[in-house]
Write an enzyme that holds these catalytic residues in place. Structure first.
Site, PDB file in Angstrom:
ATOM      1  N   CYS A   1      -3.056   1.586   6.428  1.00 47.24           N
ATOM      2  CA  CYS A   1      -3.340   0.848   7.860  1.00 47.24           C
ATOM      3  C   CYS A   1      -3.905   1.993   8.877  1.00 47.24           C
ATOM      4  CB  CYS A   1      -2.234   0.573   8.340  1.00 47.24           C
ATOM      5  SG  CYS A   1      -0.756   1.705   8.322  1.00 47.24           S
TER       6      CYS A   1
ATOM      7  N   GLU B   1       4.993  -4.047  12.090  1.00 44.72           N
ATOM      8  CA  GLU B   1       3.916  -3.010  11.814  1.00 44.72           C
ATOM      9  C   GLU B   1       2.661  -3.485  10.950  1.00 44.72           C
ATOM     10  OE1 GLU B   1       4.070   0.233  12.640  1.00 44.72           O
ATOM     11  OE2 GLU B   1       6.051   0.876  13.000  1.00 44.72           O
TER      12      GLU B   1
ATOM     13  N   ASN C   1       0.715  -1.230   0.017  1.00 41.00           N
ATOM     14  CA  ASN C   1      -0.044   0.083   0.029  1.00 41.00           C
ATOM     15  C   ASN C   1       0.649   1.304  -0.041  1.00 41.00           C
ATOM     16  OD1 ASN C   1       0.651  -0.437   2.629  1.00 41.00           O
ATOM     17  ND2 ASN C   1      -1.468   0.340   3.616  1.00 41.00           N
TER      18      ASN C   1
HETATM   19  P1  NAP Z   1       0.288  -9.242   3.776  1.00 42.99           P
HETATM   20  O1  NAP Z   1      -0.398  -9.952   2.738  1.00 42.99           O
HETATM   21  O2  NAP Z   1       0.758  -9.580   5.028  1.00 42.99           O
HETATM   22  O3  NAP Z   1       1.793  -8.955   2.774  1.00 42.99           O
HETATM   23  C1  NAP Z   1       2.787  -8.086   3.363  1.00 42.99           C
HETATM   24  C2  NAP Z   1       4.081  -8.657   2.671  1.00 42.99           C
HETATM   25  O4  NAP Z   1       4.297 -10.145   3.335  1.00 42.99           O
HETATM   26  C3  NAP Z   1       4.099  -8.961   1.261  1.00 42.99           C
HETATM   27  O5  NAP Z   1       5.505  -8.608   0.982  1.00 42.99           O
HETATM   28  C4  NAP Z   1       4.037 -10.358   1.156  1.00 42.99           C
HETATM   29  O6  NAP Z   1       4.348 -10.982   0.141  1.00 42.99           O
HETATM   30  C5  NAP Z   1       4.503 -10.956   2.398  1.00 42.99           C
HETATM   31  N1  NAP Z   1       4.170 -12.235   2.793  1.00 42.99           N
HETATM   32  C6  NAP Z   1       3.200 -12.920   2.625  1.00 42.99           C
HETATM   33  N2  NAP Z   1       3.164 -14.031   3.141  1.00 42.99           N
HETATM   34  C7  NAP Z   1       4.402 -14.167   3.587  1.00 42.99           C
HETATM   35  C8  NAP Z   1       5.143 -15.448   4.282  1.00 42.99           C
HETATM   36  N3  NAP Z   1       4.581 -16.581   4.401  1.00 42.99           N
HETATM   37  N4  NAP Z   1       6.482 -15.122   4.529  1.00 42.99           N
HETATM   38  C9  NAP Z   1       7.026 -14.064   4.585  1.00 42.99           C
HETATM   39  N5  NAP Z   1       6.393 -12.926   3.822  1.00 42.99           N
HETATM   40  C10 NAP Z   1       5.145 -13.145   3.483  1.00 42.99           C
HETATM   41  O7  NAP Z   1      -0.134  -7.616   3.790  1.00 42.99           O
HETATM   42  P2  NAP Z   1      -0.680  -6.562   2.653  1.00 42.99           P
HETATM   43  O8  NAP Z   1      -2.177  -7.076   2.152  1.00 42.99           O
HETATM   44  O9  NAP Z   1       0.308  -6.666   1.564  1.00 42.99           O
HETATM   45  O10 NAP Z   1      -0.914  -5.312   3.323  1.00 42.99           O
HETATM   46  C11 NAP Z   1      -1.819  -4.910   4.011  1.00 42.99           C
HETATM   47  C12 NAP Z   1      -1.562  -5.100   5.432  1.00 42.99           C
HETATM   48  O11 NAP Z   1      -0.469  -4.188   6.008  1.00 42.99           O
HETATM   49  C13 NAP Z   1      -2.795  -4.466   6.236  1.00 42.99           C
HETATM   50  O12 NAP Z   1      -3.226  -5.284   7.335  1.00 42.99           O
HETATM   51  C14 NAP Z   1      -2.226  -2.878   6.800  1.00 42.99           C
HETATM   52  O13 NAP Z   1      -2.915  -2.441   7.763  1.00 42.99           O
HETATM   53  C15 NAP Z   1      -0.773  -3.374   6.963  1.00 42.99           C
HETATM   54  N6  NAP Z   1       0.014  -2.306   6.968  1.00 42.99           N
HETATM   55  C16 NAP Z   1       0.454  -1.785   8.103  1.00 42.99           C
HETATM   56  C17 NAP Z   1       1.248  -0.743   8.128  1.00 42.99           C
HETATM   57  C18 NAP Z   1       1.914  -0.137   9.459  1.00 42.99           C
HETATM   58  O14 NAP Z   1       2.970   0.681   9.488  1.00 42.99           O
HETATM   59  N7  NAP Z   1       1.352  -0.514  10.656  1.00 42.99           N
HETATM   60  C19 NAP Z   1       1.627   0.044   6.984  1.00 42.99           C
HETATM   61  C20 NAP Z   1       1.127  -0.414   5.936  1.00 42.99           C
HETATM   62  C21 NAP Z   1       0.279  -1.673   6.014  1.00 42.99           C
HETATM   63  P3  NAP Z   1       3.604 -11.193  -1.291  1.00 42.99           P
HETATM   64  O15 NAP Z   1       3.207  -9.766  -1.534  1.00 42.99           O
HETATM   65  O16 NAP Z   1       4.519 -11.892  -2.507  1.00 42.99           O
HETATM   66  O17 NAP Z   1       2.460 -11.850  -0.934  1.00 42.99           O
END
Ligand code: NAP
Length: 475
Positions: free
Chosen positions: A284, A250, A154
């Protein structure tokens, strides 16, 4: 595959490599191919850790790290528009918001350069105990070691900047795995870091099989810290599997806002409309749950809904667009199902609730009970609820009624009420008279409860990526 879209290689041990396997990235808006990128797996991940470890055997002095970070900031400044176009193309983020992200990434590098220059330990008052008398002791801040960094789709530029810049400031080499849906912004940063003089091996960028790359980062003991931004589902599992590493998370939020009757309701309505739907709610800290003093409720809703309806929904490449697509159809359909759940439970859709073409219209829901998904889980879409309350206690209980705790906001002219709310809202940050979607990159930013266990912002992240080494001198 016949395409004129760009092809990008991966950065591994200072070389740009192909792997023979490609990942296609498509626009979330049009479905057109944005480009394709070499796809890595476990083998490349192991080689990347080798390269990072080898790089750290020849430490970079702080002045060089700071100079590289400053140069990246300057290079990125000159490429800001390119970066914004890239973010918009791969993430479907409206250009206006993509430009803000690109500008913020410049400041993330600038702040990290400052931190590289002022990384200091402390002296220990040894003569404060009989055992220590006659000795001098001090701590050195040492880089923790190789850092594994995993980032979400994002904020594909600035959240990657929040991983890479503090790690370099701390003196750590990095293996980065950006989100598969948005790898190009991260690869642009890698290109700029190389151009800025970062030596071989200090940054390795692998796009591809998340679990295979993640497994290497979890299992290889040379990776001493994992910094992850993304969903709790993935993040907490990584932490469980790596008890001996520093795992910094995060994660998500279900962002609440409290609106007291003394607030400037016109200003509140404008800020909420701007911050509940930007990037289709996929931040987020997107405003999700709005709680309003009962006596101000009707007026706030009357001012808010027309502003939501005035938002321009459409092509993210269009200069006037406020709300573009969600990242993919599955994400959009999940949010539609959550809206339907609320509707079926008797909630009222004040505006939106359906599609405009393929895009989800900004949606405001009234009368959503506290147990509904839209009221306590992270929607991560262009949806917010509005709910009246009678007492501050009730509002705080409602706001805290979620497993998340990243940021919350309160609007009031009364300082006592603002501070009381800030004390009692169980969140990592509380904004007063500003939407809780606000973030400046030097802030300590992070959550409690299921929202994570760390604070980002270069000064804070550098602290997490270094450790104290005690030196005791017999005098
Ligand atoms: P996500 O599905 O958890 O993916 C995040 C990252 O993790 C991607 O690079 C993904 O790779 C990777 N990943 C997925 N499965 C994995 C595994 N088994 N082992 C290692 N890495 C793995 O999250 P998203 O949909 O991209 O992002 C949305 C979430 O992020 C929301 O919950 C949002 O609130 C949160 N967020 C938090 C913050 C903060 O600062 N607190 C900021 C922004 C977003 P792939 O893309 O290759 O699947």
């Amino acid at each position: 595959m016949a395409t004129t879209a760009p092809e990008r290689k991966l950065l591994l041990a200072g070389d740009w490599i192909e792997t023979g396997d490609w990942l296609e990235v498509r626009s979330p808006y049009s479905g057109d191919v944005v480009g394709r990128v070499a796809k890595a797996g476990a083998d490349e991940a192991r080689r990347a850790v080798d390269a990072a470890e080898a790089a750290m055997r020849e430490p970079l002095p702080a002045y060089e790290r700071a100079a590289i970070l400053d140069r990246v900031a300057r290079l990125l400044e000159t490429r800001r528009e390119d970066a914004a176009q890239l973010i918009s193309a791969e993430a479907g983020k409206p250009l206006k918001a993509a430009r803000v992200e690109a500008a913020r990434a410049v400041s993330t590098f600038t702040f990290a350069a400052v931190e590289a220059r002022k990384l200091v330990g402390e002296t220990v008052p040894m003569d404060a105990s009989q055992a220590g008398a006659g000795k001098l002791a001090l701590t050195l801040r040492r880089p923790i070691g190789v850092v594994g960094a995993i980032s979400p789709f994002n904020f594909p530029l600035n959240l990657v900047a929040h991983k890479l810049a503090p790690a370099l400031a701390a003196g750590c080499a990095v293996v980065l795995k950006p989100a598969s849906q948005t790898p190009f912004s991260a690869l642009l940063l890698a290109e700029l870091m190389t151009e800025a003089g970062l030596p071989r091996g200090w940054l390795n960028v692998l796009v591809g099989q998340a679990s295979a790359i993640g497994d290497v980062l979890v299992e290889d003991e040379r990776v001493r810290a994992l910094t992850f931004t993304g969903s709790g589902e993935v993040g907490w599992k990584l932490a469980e599997r790596a008890p001996r590493k520093r795992v910094k998370l995060e994660l998500g939020n279900a962002t609440p806002v409290l609106v007291e009757a003394d607030a400037d309701l016109e200003d509140v309505a404008a800020r909420l409309a701007a911050n509940a739907f930007a990037f289709a709610g996929q931040s987020c800290i997107s405003v999700q749950r709005v709680y309003v003093r009962r006596e101000a409720y009707d007026e706030l809703v009357a001012r808010f809904v027309p502003k939501v309806e005035a938002l321009v929904v459409g092509d993210p490449a269009d200069e006037s667009t406020d709300v573009g697509p969600m990242i993919d159809r599955d994400a959009r359909d999940r949010v539609l199902a959550w809206i339907e759940e609320a509707r079926a439970a008797g909630a009222e859709i004040l505006t939106g609730g359906g599609l405009e073409g393929e895009l989800l219209r900004p949606t405001v829901i009234a009368g959503a009970g506290p147990g509904l998904k839209v009221s306590c889980e992270e929607v991560f879409g262009p949806v917010c609820t509005v709910t009246p309350y009678d007492t501050l206690d009730e509002a705080i209980e409602l706001a805290n009624g979620t497993r998340y705790g990243l940021q919350a906001g309160v609007f009031t002219r009364d300082v006592k009420t603002a501070l009381a709310a800030a004390e009692r809202l169980e969140f990592g940050g509380v904004t007063v008279n500003e939407a809780p979607t606000f973030r400046a990159d030097q802030m300590p930013y992070g959550g409690v409860k299921d929202s994570g266990n760390t604070r980002e912002g270069p000064a804070y992240a550098v602290r997490e990526l270094t450790e104290d080494r005690l030196v005791v001198l017999e005098l």
